[in-house]
Scaffold this motif. Sequence first.
Motif, PDB file in Angstrom:
ATOM      1  N   LEU A  38       0.809  -1.173  -0.115  1.00 46.58           N
ATOM      2  CA  LEU A  38      -0.062  -0.119   0.031  1.00 46.58           C
ATOM      3  C   LEU A  38       0.871   1.290  -0.127  1.00 46.58           C
ATOM      4  N   ALA A  39       1.802   1.363   0.976  1.00 47.45           N
ATOM      5  CA  ALA A  39       2.976   2.327   0.844  1.00 47.45           C
ATOM      6  C   ALA A  39       3.544   2.716  -0.513  1.00 47.45           C
ATOM      7  N   GLY A  40       4.055   1.791  -1.081  1.00 47.49           N
ATOM      8  CA  GLY A  40       4.397   1.826  -2.616  1.00 47.49           C
ATOM      9  C   GLY A  40       3.317   2.404  -3.546  1.00 47.49           C
ATOM     10  N   ARG A  41       2.160   1.953  -3.423  1.00 48.71           N
ATOM     11  CA  ARG A  41       1.358   2.349  -4.558  1.00 48.71           C
ATOM     12  C   ARG A  41       0.769   3.755  -4.119  1.00 48.71           C
ATOM     13  N   ALA A  42       0.562   3.810  -2.937  1.00 50.89           N
ATOM     14  CA  ALA A  42       0.282   5.327  -2.414  1.00 50.89           C
ATOM     15  C   ALA A  42       1.180   6.348  -2.928  1.00 50.89           C
ATOM     16  N   LEU A  43       2.523   6.195  -2.674  1.00 54.05           N
ATOM     17  CA  LEU A  43       3.486   7.120  -2.722  1.00 54.05           C
ATOM     18  C   LEU A  43       3.841   7.281  -4.357  1.00 54.05           C
ATOM     19  N   ALA A  44       3.365   6.338  -5.202  1.00 54.30           N
ATOM     20  CA  ALA A  44       3.828   6.651  -6.533  1.00 54.30           C
ATOM     21  C   ALA A  44       2.665   7.531  -7.394  1.00 54.30           C
ATOM     22  N   LEU A  45       1.495   8.011  -6.510  1.00 53.05           N
ATOM     23  CA  LEU A  45       0.515   8.607  -6.754  1.00 53.05           C
ATOM     24  C   LEU A  45       1.038  10.127  -7.207  1.00 53.05           C
ATOM     25  N   PRO A  46       0.568  10.724  -8.329  1.00 51.90           N
ATOM     26  CA  PRO A  46       1.017  12.142  -8.411  1.00 51.90           C
ATOM     27  C   PRO A  46       0.573  13.009  -7.307  1.00 51.90           C
ATOM     28  N   GLU A  47      -0.666  12.991  -7.018  1.00 50.50           N
ATOM     29  CA  GLU A  47      -1.229  13.782  -5.955  1.00 50.50           C
ATOM     30  C   GLU A  47      -0.468  13.684  -4.481  1.00 50.50           C
ATOM     31  N   VAL A  48      -0.250  12.477  -4.139  1.00 47.33           N
ATOM     32  CA  VAL A  48       0.536  12.166  -3.152  1.00 47.33           C
ATOM     33  C   VAL A  48       2.160  12.781  -3.190  1.00 47.33           C
ATOM     34  N   ALA A  49       2.775  12.486  -4.285  1.00 52.04           N
ATOM     35  CA  ALA A  49       3.961  13.140  -4.606  1.00 52.04           C
ATOM     36  C   ALA A  49       4.095  14.530  -4.345  1.00 52.04           C
ATOM     37  N   GLU A  50       3.170  15.378  -4.666  1.00 53.35           N
ATOM     38  CA  GLU A  50       3.147  16.639  -4.851  1.00 53.35           C
ATOM     39  C   GLU A  50       2.568  17.469  -3.696  1.00 53.35           C
ATOM     40  N   ALA A  51       1.795  16.691  -2.674  1.00 57.50           N
ATOM     41  CA  ALA A  51       1.258  17.270  -1.637  1.00 57.50           C
ATOM     42  C   ALA A  51       2.277  17.800  -0.378  1.00 57.50           C
ATOM     43  N   GLY A  52       2.225  19.086  -0.207  1.00 59.65           N
ATOM     44  CA  GLY A  52       3.001  19.393   0.929  1.00 59.65           C
ATOM     45  C   GLY A  52       2.389  19.085   2.359  1.00 59.65           C
ATOM     46  N   VAL A  53       0.926  18.957   2.461  1.00 59.80           N
ATOM     47  CA  VAL A  53       0.283  18.698   3.714  1.00 59.80           C
ATOM     48  C   VAL A  53      -0.544  17.490   3.188  1.00 59.80           C
ATOM     49  N   VAL A  54      -0.484  16.436   3.954  1.00 60.22           N
ATOM     50  CA  VAL A  54      -1.201  15.234   3.876  1.00 60.22           C
ATOM     51  C   VAL A  54      -1.914  14.886   5.111  1.00 60.22           C
ATOM     52  N   ALA A  55      -3.228  14.717   5.365  1.00 61.97           N
ATOM     53  CA  ALA A  55      -4.029  14.195   6.312  1.00 61.97           C
ATOM     54  C   ALA A  55      -4.210  12.700   6.254  1.00 61.97           C
ATOM     55  N   ALA A  56      -3.624  12.187   7.346  1.00 61.58           N
ATOM     56  CA  ALA A  56      -3.723  10.600   7.300  1.00 61.58           C
ATOM     57  C   ALA A  56      -4.261  10.067   8.712  1.00 61.58           C
ATOM     58  N   TYR A  57      -3.880   8.963   9.028  1.00 62.05           N
ATOM     59  CA  TYR A  57      -4.240   8.143  10.200  1.00 62.05           C
ATOM     60  C   TYR A  57      -3.467   7.129  10.547  1.00 62.05           C
ATOM     61  N   VAL A  58      -3.456   6.815  11.783  1.00 62.21           N
ATOM     62  CA  VAL A  58      -2.589   5.672  12.239  1.00 62.21           C
ATOM     63  C   VAL A  58      -3.560   4.404  12.289  1.00 62.21           C
TER      64      VAL A  58
END
Length: 204
Positions: A38-58
């Motif tokens: 999942l980490a690999g897939r998400a990190l490859a997304l352009p919107e994730v790569a370009e985001a300066g702020v990401v709201a996530a969860y644990v």
Amino acid sequence: MTFSGRSDESGKRALRREFLGARAALTADDVRDAADALAGRALALPEVAEAGVVAAYVSVGTEPGTLALLDALRARGARVLLPVLLPDNDLDWGVYAGEDSLARVRHGGRMALYEPAGERLGPDAVTAAGVVLLPGLAVDARGMRLGRGGGSYDRVLARLERAGARPALLVLLYDREVVAHVPEEPHDRPVDAVVTPSGVRRFR
């Protein structure tokens, strides 16, 4: 898988039991392998790569794992916001500063959550995010998400809408949790994409 005959909240409750039961059968190896993918897939997304702020969860228990992704985002220089559950089920936010910065918090009789131990930024902090990762149990072919039923992220989505914020809305799931249909209510909003260990599916 289709659940078109279940259109009300009782249908959602039944589905939640099904998906939670399937997750409970996963092994630690299953969860760890899925988290890495999942980490690999998400990190490859352009919107994730370009985001300066990401709201996530644990993630907790056998939820699709997020810690590997959180650490990778932080290593890239992104500001990662994590939720803090408030007594009314709304969410405040704090900054992720590594796994050591998390506090294990039990809210009433519910499962313990891992929350940022530092400064609280206020519920509106999420409106600065370029990407919001939403927890869920399933998503259907329209992008409608089945959550756990607490309503916290319904408030987040309503807050984003009021602020005119348009972050990319992503949900992290296991492959079998992408289904044909989940029941929806008038307040439900679709996500932009689902990320699973085997790939990414976009909805809009």
